[in-house]
Scaffold this motif. Sequence first.
Motif, PDB file in Angstrom:
ATOM      1  N   ARG A 121     -25.076  91.946  20.969  1.00  0.00           N
ATOM      2  CA  ARG A 121     -24.933  90.745  20.148  1.00  0.00           C
ATOM      3  C   ARG A 121     -26.023  89.718  20.412  1.00  0.00           C
ATOM      4  NH1 ARG A 121     -19.131  88.827  21.686  1.00  0.00           N
ATOM      5  NH2 ARG A 121     -20.008  86.921  20.764  1.00  0.00           N
ATOM      6  N   LEU A 122     -26.795  89.921  21.472  1.00  0.00           N
ATOM      7  CA  LEU A 122     -27.759  88.901  21.881  1.00  0.00           C
ATOM      8  C   LEU A 122     -28.794  88.590  20.804  1.00  0.00           C
ATOM      9  CD1 LEU A 122     -28.316  89.971  25.583  1.00  0.00           C
ATOM     10  CD2 LEU A 122     -27.439  87.757  24.820  1.00  0.00           C
ATOM     11  N   ALA A 123     -29.370  89.630  20.210  1.00  0.00           N
ATOM     12  CA  ALA A 123     -30.427  89.406  19.221  1.00  0.00           C
ATOM     13  C   ALA A 123     -29.904  88.678  17.989  1.00  0.00           C
ATOM     14  CB  ALA A 123     -31.066  90.731  18.826  1.00  0.00           C
ATOM     15  N   LYS A 124     -28.615  88.894  17.663  1.00  0.00           N
ATOM     16  CA  LYS A 124     -28.039  88.271  16.468  1.00  0.00           C
ATOM     17  C   LYS A 124     -27.523  86.871  16.741  1.00  0.00           C
ATOM     18  CE  LYS A 124     -25.600  90.926  13.830  1.00  0.00           C
ATOM     19  NZ  LYS A 124     -24.492  91.754  13.265  1.00  0.00           N
ATOM     20  N   GLU A 125     -26.867  86.686  17.891  1.00  0.00           N
ATOM     21  CA  GLU A 125     -26.225  85.408  18.177  1.00  0.00           C
ATOM     22  C   GLU A 125     -27.028  84.511  19.112  1.00  0.00           C
ATOM     23  OE1 GLU A 125     -22.027  85.808  19.094  1.00  0.00           O
ATOM     24  OE2 GLU A 125     -21.992  87.743  18.069  1.00  0.00           O
ATOM     25  N   GLY A 126     -28.062  85.079  19.732  1.00  0.00           N
ATOM     26  CA  GLY A 126     -28.967  84.288  20.555  1.00  0.00           C
ATOM     27  C   GLY A 126     -30.273  84.074  19.820  1.00  0.00           C
ATOM     28  N   ARG A 127     -31.242  83.529  20.511  1.00  0.00           N
ATOM     29  CA  ARG A 127     -32.557  83.334  19.891  1.00  0.00           C
ATOM     30  C   ARG A 127     -33.641  83.366  20.957  1.00  0.00           C
ATOM     31  NH1 ARG A 127     -34.351  77.366  19.556  1.00  0.00           N
ATOM     32  NH2 ARG A 127     -32.974  76.350  21.072  1.00  0.00           N
ATOM     33  N   MET A 128     -34.798  83.804  20.537  1.00  0.00           N
ATOM     34  CA  MET A 128     -35.972  83.716  21.387  1.00  0.00           C
ATOM     35  C   MET A 128     -36.576  82.335  21.192  1.00  0.00           C
ATOM     36  SD  MET A 128     -39.207  86.326  21.485  1.00  0.00           S
ATOM     37  CE  MET A 128     -39.414  86.259  19.690  1.00  0.00           C
ATOM     38  N   MET A 129     -36.978  81.685  22.269  1.00  0.00           N
ATOM     39  CA  MET A 129     -37.571  80.368  22.145  1.00  0.00           C
ATOM     40  C   MET A 129     -38.925  80.478  21.435  1.00  0.00           C
ATOM     41  SD  MET A 129     -35.159  78.582  23.387  1.00  0.00           S
ATOM     42  CE  MET A 129     -35.854  76.928  23.530  1.00  0.00           C
ATOM     43  N   PRO A 130     -39.269  79.499  20.614  1.00  0.00           N
ATOM     44  CA  PRO A 130     -40.503  79.571  19.833  1.00  0.00           C
ATOM     45  C   PRO A 130     -41.736  79.824  20.700  1.00  0.00           C
ATOM     46  CG  PRO A 130     -39.149  77.739  19.083  1.00  0.00           C
ATOM     47  CD  PRO A 130     -38.498  78.274  20.319  1.00  0.00           C
ATOM     48  N   GLY A 131     -42.490  80.852  20.330  1.00  0.00           N
ATOM     49  CA  GLY A 131     -43.732  81.164  21.020  1.00  0.00           C
ATOM     50  C   GLY A 131     -43.601  82.021  22.257  1.00  0.00           C
ATOM     51  N   ALA A 132     -42.366  82.352  22.660  1.00  0.00           N
ATOM     52  CA  ALA A 132     -42.173  83.049  23.936  1.00  0.00           C
ATOM     53  C   ALA A 132     -42.894  84.391  23.983  1.00  0.00           C
ATOM     54  CB  ALA A 132     -40.686  83.235  24.213  1.00  0.00           C
TER      55      ALA A 132
ATOM     56  N   VAL B 279     -32.213  90.902  32.617  1.00  0.00           N
ATOM     57  CA  VAL B 279     -32.859  92.048  31.969  1.00  0.00           C
ATOM     58  C   VAL B 279     -32.334  92.214  30.543  1.00  0.00           C
ATOM     59  CG1 VAL B 279     -33.174  94.550  32.036  1.00  0.00           C
ATOM     60  CG2 VAL B 279     -33.309  93.231  34.158  1.00  0.00           C
ATOM     61  N   HIS B 280     -31.015  92.121  30.364  1.00  0.00           N
ATOM     62  CA  HIS B 280     -30.433  92.224  29.024  1.00  0.00           C
ATOM     63  C   HIS B 280     -30.995  91.153  28.090  1.00  0.00           C
ATOM     64  CE1 HIS B 280     -27.616  95.439  29.488  1.00  0.00           C
ATOM     65  NE2 HIS B 280     -26.877  94.831  30.407  1.00  0.00           N
ATOM     66  N   LYS B 281     -31.057  89.922  28.568  1.00  0.00           N
ATOM     67  CA  LYS B 281     -31.516  88.815  27.731  1.00  0.00           C
ATOM     68  C   LYS B 281     -32.942  89.025  27.244  1.00  0.00           C
ATOM     69  CE  LYS B 281     -28.549  85.275  29.837  1.00  0.00           C
ATOM     70  NZ  LYS B 281     -28.500  84.044  30.659  1.00  0.00           N
ATOM     71  N   LEU B 282     -33.829  89.437  28.134  1.00  0.00           N
ATOM     72  CA  LEU B 282     -35.224  89.600  27.737  1.00  0.00           C
ATOM     73  C   LEU B 282     -35.429  90.875  26.923  1.00  0.00           C
ATOM     74  CD1 LEU B 282     -37.240  88.307  30.824  1.00  0.00           C
ATOM     75  CD2 LEU B 282     -36.271  87.067  28.894  1.00  0.00           C
ATOM     76  N   THR B 283     -34.688  91.927  27.260  1.00  0.00           N
ATOM     77  CA  THR B 283     -34.819  93.189  26.527  1.00  0.00           C
ATOM     78  C   THR B 283     -34.362  93.042  25.080  1.00  0.00           C
ATOM     79  OG1 THR B 283     -34.502  94.450  28.577  1.00  0.00           O
ATOM     80  CG2 THR B 283     -34.159  95.630  26.509  1.00  0.00           C
ATOM     81  N   ALA B 284     -33.346  92.225  24.853  1.00  0.00           N
ATOM     82  CA  ALA B 284     -32.818  92.037  23.498  1.00  0.00           C
ATOM     83  C   ALA B 284     -33.879  91.516  22.539  1.00  0.00           C
ATOM     84  CB  ALA B 284     -31.629  91.074  23.534  1.00  0.00           C
ATOM     85  N   PHE B 285     -34.852  90.803  23.082  1.00  0.00           N
ATOM     86  CA  PHE B 285     -35.898  90.217  22.236  1.00  0.00           C
ATOM     87  C   PHE B 285     -37.264  90.856  22.468  1.00  0.00           C
ATOM     88  CE2 PHE B 285     -32.534  87.094  22.752  1.00  0.00           C
ATOM     89  CZ  PHE B 285     -32.267  86.776  21.425  1.00  0.00           C
ATOM     90  N   GLY B 286     -37.283  91.992  23.160  1.00  0.00           N
ATOM     91  CA  GLY B 286     -38.542  92.702  23.379  1.00  0.00           C
ATOM     92  C   GLY B 286     -39.494  92.023  24.337  1.00  0.00           C
ATOM     93  N   LEU B 287     -38.972  91.183  25.210  1.00  0.00           N
ATOM     94  CA  LEU B 287     -39.829  90.449  26.146  1.00  0.00           C
ATOM     95  C   LEU B 287     -39.967  91.152  27.493  1.00  0.00           C
ATOM     96  CD1 LEU B 287     -38.505  86.808  25.519  1.00  0.00           C
ATOM     97  CD2 LEU B 287     -40.345  88.027  24.334  1.00  0.00           C
ATOM     98  N   ASN B 288     -39.140  92.159  27.725  1.00  0.00           N
ATOM     99  CA  ASN B 288     -39.085  92.810  29.043  1.00  0.00           C
ATOM    100  C   ASN B 288     -40.358  93.545  29.414  1.00  0.00           C
ATOM    101  OD1 ASN B 288     -38.011  94.433  26.783  1.00  0.00           O
ATOM    102  ND2 ASN B 288     -37.961  96.081  28.301  1.00  0.00           N
TER     103      ASN B 288
END
Length: 252
Positions: free
Chosen positions: A97-108, A135-144
Amino acid sequence: MGTSHAESPTEAAINRLVLWNVDLTLVDATIVTREAYADAFRMVTGRPLVKLAPAMGRPDSEIIFETLAINGIVVEDRHLPEFLDALAVSFAAKHKRLAKEGRMMPGAKDALAAVSRLGGAVQSVLTGTIKGNAVHKLTAFGLNKWVDFEVGGYGEEVYPKATLLQVAQGRAKAKYGEPFTAQNTVLIGDSTRDVQAARIGGAAVIAVASGRSMAAELHEAGADIVLPDLTNASEVVAAVARLTSPADRKAG
Protein backbone atom coordinates in the motif's frame (compact mmCIF):
# COMPACT_ATOMS: atom_id res chain seq x y z
CA MET A 1 13.57 -10.58 3.45
CA GLY A 2 16.56 -9.61 1.36
CA THR A 3 17.89 -6.10 1.25
CA SER A 4 19.14 -4.23 -1.77
CA HIS A 5 22.64 -2.93 -1.88
CA ALA A 6 23.92 0.22 -3.45
CA GLU A 7 25.61 0.20 -6.80
CA SER A 8 29.15 0.91 -5.62
CA PRO A 9 31.01 3.62 -7.50
CA THR A 10 33.87 2.14 -9.47
CA GLU A 11 35.68 5.32 -10.47
CA ALA A 12 37.04 6.04 -6.99
CA ALA A 13 37.58 4.55 -3.56
CA ILE A 14 34.72 5.10 -1.16
CA ASN A 15 35.66 8.19 0.83
CA ARG A 16 32.39 10.08 1.32
CA LEU A 17 29.53 8.85 3.52
CA VAL A 18 26.10 10.33 2.83
CA LEU A 19 23.45 9.38 5.41
CA TRP A 20 19.81 10.14 4.64
CA ASN A 21 16.96 10.48 7.07
CA VAL A 22 13.97 8.57 5.65
CA ASP A 23 10.63 9.95 6.84
CA LEU A 24 9.71 13.36 5.39
CA THR A 25 13.17 13.64 3.83
CA LEU A 26 12.89 10.90 1.19
CA VAL A 27 9.36 9.52 1.64
CA ASP A 28 6.14 10.14 3.54
CA ALA A 29 4.51 6.91 4.72
CA THR A 30 2.56 8.39 7.62
CA ILE A 31 -0.78 6.67 6.97
CA VAL A 32 0.60 3.15 6.69
CA THR A 33 2.98 3.71 9.60
CA ARG A 34 0.18 4.82 11.94
CA GLU A 35 -1.93 1.81 11.02
CA ALA A 36 1.03 -0.52 11.58
CA TYR A 37 1.55 0.97 15.04
CA ALA A 38 -2.12 0.45 15.89
CA ASP A 39 -1.96 -3.18 14.80
CA ALA A 40 1.30 -3.78 16.67
CA PHE A 41 -0.10 -2.21 19.84
CA ARG A 42 -3.10 -4.51 19.73
CA MET A 43 -0.90 -7.55 19.06
CA VAL A 44 1.34 -6.81 22.06
CA THR A 45 -1.18 -5.51 24.62
CA GLY A 46 -4.50 -7.01 23.51
CA ARG A 47 -5.99 -3.52 23.65
CA PRO A 48 -6.85 -0.95 20.96
CA LEU A 49 -4.48 1.97 20.50
CA VAL A 50 -6.07 5.18 21.77
CA LYS A 51 -3.19 7.61 21.30
CA LEU A 52 0.06 7.34 19.33
CA ALA A 53 3.05 9.31 20.61
CA PRO A 54 4.20 11.93 18.08
CA ALA A 55 7.20 10.99 15.96
CA MET A 56 9.03 14.35 16.03
CA GLY A 57 12.08 12.77 14.42
CA ARG A 58 12.49 10.22 17.20
CA PRO A 59 13.38 6.52 16.82
CA ASP A 60 10.71 3.82 16.84
CA SER A 61 12.07 2.51 20.15
CA GLU A 62 11.41 5.85 21.86
CA ILE A 63 7.97 6.25 20.26
CA ILE A 64 7.02 2.74 21.43
CA PHE A 65 7.96 3.43 25.06
CA GLU A 66 5.99 6.68 25.14
CA THR A 67 3.01 5.17 23.31
CA LEU A 68 2.78 2.36 25.86
CA ALA A 69 3.00 4.84 28.73
CA ILE A 70 0.38 7.31 27.49
CA ASN A 71 -2.01 4.43 26.90
CA GLY A 72 -1.66 3.26 30.50
CA ILE A 73 0.52 0.22 29.89
CA VAL A 74 3.06 -0.56 32.60
CA VAL A 75 6.18 -1.18 30.54
CA GLU A 76 7.91 -4.53 31.01
CA ASP A 77 11.21 -5.78 29.58
CA ARG A 78 9.39 -7.89 27.00
CA HIS A 79 7.41 -5.00 25.54
CA LEU A 80 10.06 -3.37 23.37
CA PRO A 81 11.29 -6.49 21.54
CA GLU A 82 7.73 -7.78 21.15
CA PHE A 83 6.51 -4.42 19.83
CA LEU A 84 9.44 -4.10 17.40
CA ASP A 85 8.72 -7.58 16.03
CA ALA A 86 4.99 -6.85 15.77
CA LEU A 87 5.65 -3.52 14.05
CA ALA A 88 7.84 -5.24 11.47
CA VAL A 89 5.20 -7.92 10.81
CA SER A 90 2.35 -5.42 10.55
CA PHE A 91 4.25 -3.03 8.29
CA ALA A 92 5.42 -5.84 6.00
CA ALA A 93 1.81 -6.94 5.58
CA LYS A 94 0.92 -3.44 4.39
CA HIS A 95 3.99 -2.67 2.27
CA LYS A 96 2.12 -2.98 -1.03
CA ARG A 97 0.00 0.00 0.00
CA LEU A 98 2.99 2.30 0.40
CA ALA A 99 3.25 3.46 -3.21
CA LYS A 100 -0.48 4.23 -3.34
CA GLU A 101 -1.06 5.74 0.10
CA GLY A 102 2.39 7.21 0.71
CA ARG A 103 4.46 9.55 -1.40
CA MET A 104 8.02 10.13 -2.43
CA MET A 105 9.26 13.56 -1.39
CA PRO A 106 9.78 15.90 -4.36
CA GLY A 107 13.15 15.39 -6.01
CA ALA A 108 14.19 12.44 -3.85
CA LYS A 109 14.85 9.99 -6.69
CA ASP A 110 16.85 12.42 -8.81
CA ALA A 111 18.83 13.57 -5.77
CA LEU A 112 19.81 10.03 -4.77
CA ALA A 113 20.74 9.17 -8.35
CA ALA A 114 22.82 12.32 -8.74
CA VAL A 115 24.70 11.85 -5.46
CA SER A 116 25.44 8.23 -6.45
CA ARG A 117 27.49 9.60 -9.36
CA LEU A 118 29.63 11.76 -7.09
CA GLY A 119 33.11 10.29 -6.89
CA GLY A 120 33.76 8.17 -3.81
CA ALA A 121 30.27 8.50 -2.35
CA VAL A 122 28.33 5.74 -0.60
CA GLN A 123 24.77 6.44 0.52
CA SER A 124 22.95 4.89 3.44
CA VAL A 125 20.28 5.89 5.95
CA LEU A 126 20.24 7.19 9.50
CA THR A 127 16.66 6.78 10.54
CA GLY A 128 14.38 6.30 13.51
CA THR A 129 12.57 3.65 11.46
CA ILE A 130 13.44 0.01 12.10
CA LYS A 131 15.58 -1.52 9.37
CA GLY A 132 13.00 -3.76 7.71
CA ASN A 133 10.48 -0.96 7.49
CA ALA A 134 13.06 1.50 6.15
CA VAL A 135 13.85 -0.98 3.37
CA HIS A 136 10.14 -1.35 2.57
CA LYS A 137 9.63 2.41 2.47
CA LEU A 138 12.46 3.08 0.05
CA THR A 139 11.83 -0.01 -2.09
CA ALA A 140 8.20 0.99 -2.62
CA PHE A 141 9.39 4.06 -4.50
CA GLY A 142 12.42 2.54 -6.23
CA LEU A 143 14.91 4.40 -4.05
CA ASN A 144 16.59 1.33 -2.55
CA LYS A 145 19.02 0.74 -5.42
CA TRP A 146 21.14 3.72 -4.42
CA VAL A 147 21.30 2.82 -0.73
CA ASP A 148 23.71 0.50 1.09
CA PHE A 149 21.49 -0.62 3.97
CA GLU A 150 24.35 -2.56 5.61
CA VAL A 151 26.09 0.57 6.88
CA GLY A 152 23.04 2.49 8.14
CA GLY A 153 21.63 3.18 11.58
CA TYR A 154 18.08 2.19 12.52
CA GLY A 155 15.30 2.68 15.04
CA GLU A 156 15.49 -0.73 16.72
CA GLU A 157 18.99 0.13 17.94
CA VAL A 158 18.39 1.85 21.27
CA TYR A 159 20.87 4.69 20.94
CA PRO A 160 20.45 8.44 20.66
CA LYS A 161 20.59 9.43 17.00
CA ALA A 162 23.99 11.11 17.47
CA THR A 163 25.44 7.83 18.76
CA LEU A 164 23.71 5.96 15.96
CA LEU A 165 25.50 8.21 13.49
CA GLN A 166 28.82 7.09 14.94
CA VAL A 167 27.67 3.47 14.72
CA ALA A 168 26.96 3.98 11.01
CA GLN A 169 30.38 5.57 10.51
CA GLY A 170 31.96 2.53 12.17
CA ARG A 171 30.02 0.16 9.94
CA ALA A 172 31.07 2.07 6.85
CA LYS A 173 34.71 1.98 7.94
CA ALA A 174 34.50 -1.77 8.55
CA LYS A 175 33.05 -2.34 5.07
CA TYR A 176 34.97 0.18 2.99
CA GLY A 177 38.22 0.60 4.95
CA GLU A 178 38.02 4.40 5.12
CA PRO A 179 37.68 6.34 8.38
CA PHE A 180 34.52 8.44 8.30
CA THR A 181 34.54 11.62 10.35
CA ALA A 182 32.97 15.07 10.34
CA GLN A 183 35.22 15.87 7.39
CA ASN A 184 33.75 13.31 5.00
CA THR A 185 30.33 12.41 6.46
CA VAL A 186 27.14 14.34 5.78
CA LEU A 187 23.65 13.77 7.15
CA ILE A 188 20.67 14.94 5.08
CA GLY A 189 17.50 15.37 7.14
CA ASP A 190 14.44 17.53 7.66
CA SER A 191 14.24 18.15 11.42
CA THR A 192 16.16 20.07 14.04
CA ARG A 193 16.75 16.69 15.73
CA ASP A 194 18.65 15.58 12.63
CA VAL A 195 20.76 18.74 12.77
CA GLN A 196 21.50 18.25 16.46
CA ALA A 197 22.43 14.59 15.91
CA ALA A 198 24.92 15.56 13.22
CA ARG A 199 26.43 18.33 15.35
CA ILE A 200 26.89 16.02 18.34
CA GLY A 201 27.74 12.84 16.43
CA GLY A 202 30.36 14.28 14.12
CA ALA A 203 29.01 14.99 10.65
CA ALA A 204 28.17 17.90 8.41
CA VAL A 205 24.46 18.42 7.85
CA ILE A 206 22.27 19.44 4.95
CA ALA A 207 18.80 20.30 6.21
CA VAL A 208 15.78 20.15 3.92
CA ALA A 209 12.81 22.33 4.87
CA SER A 210 10.29 19.82 3.53
CA GLY A 211 9.25 18.15 6.75
CA ARG A 212 9.00 18.87 10.45
CA SER A 213 11.03 22.07 10.73
CA MET A 214 11.02 25.46 9.05
CA ALA A 215 14.12 26.82 7.29
CA ALA A 216 14.74 29.41 10.02
CA GLU A 217 14.64 26.70 12.71
CA LEU A 218 17.09 24.55 10.76
CA HIS A 219 19.50 27.48 10.35
CA GLU A 220 19.23 28.29 14.05
CA ALA A 221 19.90 24.66 14.99
CA GLY A 222 23.22 24.87 13.17
CA ALA A 223 22.70 23.26 9.76
CA ASP A 224 25.63 23.81 7.40
CA ILE A 225 23.32 24.21 4.42
CA VAL A 226 19.52 24.54 4.28
CA LEU A 227 17.63 23.68 1.09
CA PRO A 228 13.90 24.24 0.51
CA ASP A 229 13.54 20.69 -0.88
CA LEU A 230 15.42 18.14 -3.00
CA THR A 231 14.11 19.24 -6.40
CA ASN A 232 17.40 20.79 -7.55
CA ALA A 233 19.58 17.67 -7.79
CA SER A 234 22.68 19.60 -8.88
CA GLU A 235 22.32 21.82 -5.81
CA VAL A 236 22.13 18.74 -3.57
CA VAL A 237 25.25 17.24 -5.17
CA ALA A 238 27.15 20.53 -4.88
CA ALA A 239 26.26 20.73 -1.18
CA VAL A 240 27.36 17.13 -0.54
CA ALA A 241 30.60 17.65 -2.46
CA ARG A 242 31.42 20.81 -0.54
CA LEU A 243 30.71 19.32 2.87
CA THR A 244 32.59 16.04 2.29
CA SER A 245 35.72 17.56 0.75
CA PRO A 246 38.04 18.65 3.61
CA ALA A 247 39.77 21.34 1.58
CA ASP A 248 36.46 22.81 0.47
CA ARG A 249 35.03 22.75 3.99
CA LYS A 250 38.11 24.51 5.36
CA ALA A 251 37.90 27.11 2.63
CA GLY A 252 34.17 27.58 3.22
